[in-house]
Design a protein around this motif. Structure first.
Motif, mmCIF file in Angstrom:
data_model
loop_
_atom_site.group_PDB
_atom_site.id
_atom_site.type_symbol
_atom_site.label_atom_id
_atom_site.label_comp_id
_atom_site.label_asym_id
_atom_site.label_seq_id
_atom_site.Cartn_x
_atom_site.Cartn_y
_atom_site.Cartn_z
ATOM 1 N N VAL A 11 0.825 -1.198 0.000
ATOM 2 C CA VAL A 11 0.000 0.000 0.000
ATOM 3 C C VAL A 11 0.867 1.259 0.000
ATOM 4 O O VAL A 11 0.591 2.214 -0.705
ATOM 5 N N VAL A 12 1.935 1.252 0.789
ATOM 6 C CA VAL A 12 2.835 2.403 0.859
ATOM 7 C C VAL A 12 4.030 2.126 -0.051
ATOM 8 O O VAL A 12 4.821 1.225 0.204
ATOM 9 N N THR A 13 4.108 2.897 -1.117
ATOM 10 C CA THR A 13 5.209 2.772 -2.073
ATOM 11 C C THR A 13 5.934 4.109 -2.156
ATOM 12 O O THR A 13 5.399 5.143 -1.730
ATOM 13 N N ARG A 16 3.795 6.736 -3.818
ATOM 14 C CA ARG A 16 2.728 7.259 -2.968
ATOM 15 C C ARG A 16 3.262 8.195 -1.889
ATOM 16 O O ARG A 16 2.573 9.128 -1.476
ATOM 17 N N VAL A 17 4.483 7.975 -1.441
ATOM 18 C CA VAL A 17 5.102 8.896 -0.488
ATOM 19 C C VAL A 17 5.342 10.240 -1.168
ATOM 20 O O VAL A 17 5.079 11.302 -0.586
ATOM 21 N N GLY A 20 2.099 12.060 -1.447
ATOM 22 C CA GLY A 20 1.747 12.652 -0.161
ATOM 23 C C GLY A 20 2.536 13.914 0.136
ATOM 24 O O GLY A 20 1.985 14.910 0.611
ATOM 25 N N TRP A 71 -0.482 9.632 -9.429
ATOM 26 C CA TRP A 71 -1.542 8.739 -8.958
ATOM 27 C C TRP A 71 -2.153 7.960 -10.128
ATOM 28 O O TRP A 71 -2.379 6.752 -10.014
ATOM 29 N N ASP A 74 0.276 5.328 -11.190
ATOM 30 C CA ASP A 74 0.314 4.259 -10.200
ATOM 31 C C ASP A 74 -0.905 3.351 -10.330
ATOM 32 O O ASP A 74 -0.780 2.127 -10.268
#
Length: 87
Positions: A11-13, A16-17, A20, A71, A74
């Protein structure tokens, strides 16, 4: 228990960091008032306080667009890896 266990991507890639950080940076910049609560330097007669905030309107727009594009990329790659059709 099903025989075919589905391996899900994390979930955390790193992507994605980065997304954020792109979305949080404008909030941090605007909430850190001490960094821009001054008059100098002026830009074409406009005090720093005002042009700094207006500059962040443009910066936050570009960061939001970047986050959206990352996003979308991804999501397409996740869909392709899971066997779905990527657009």
């Amino acid at each position: 228990m099903p025989e075919e266990s589905e391996v899900r991507p994390p979930v955390v890639t790193p992507v994605r960091v980065v997304i954020g950080l792109c979305l949080v940076a404008p909030f941090v910049a605007m909430l850190w008032v001490g960094s821009f609560s001054r008059v100098d330097p002026t830009f074409i007669g406009i005090p720093f306080f005002y042009w700094y905030q207006m500059l962040w309107v443009l910066v936050s727009t570009s960061l939001t667009v970047t986050a959206y594009q990352l996003w979308q990329r991804d999501q397409r790659s996740r869909k392709a890896r899971s066997g779905g059709v990527a657009r």
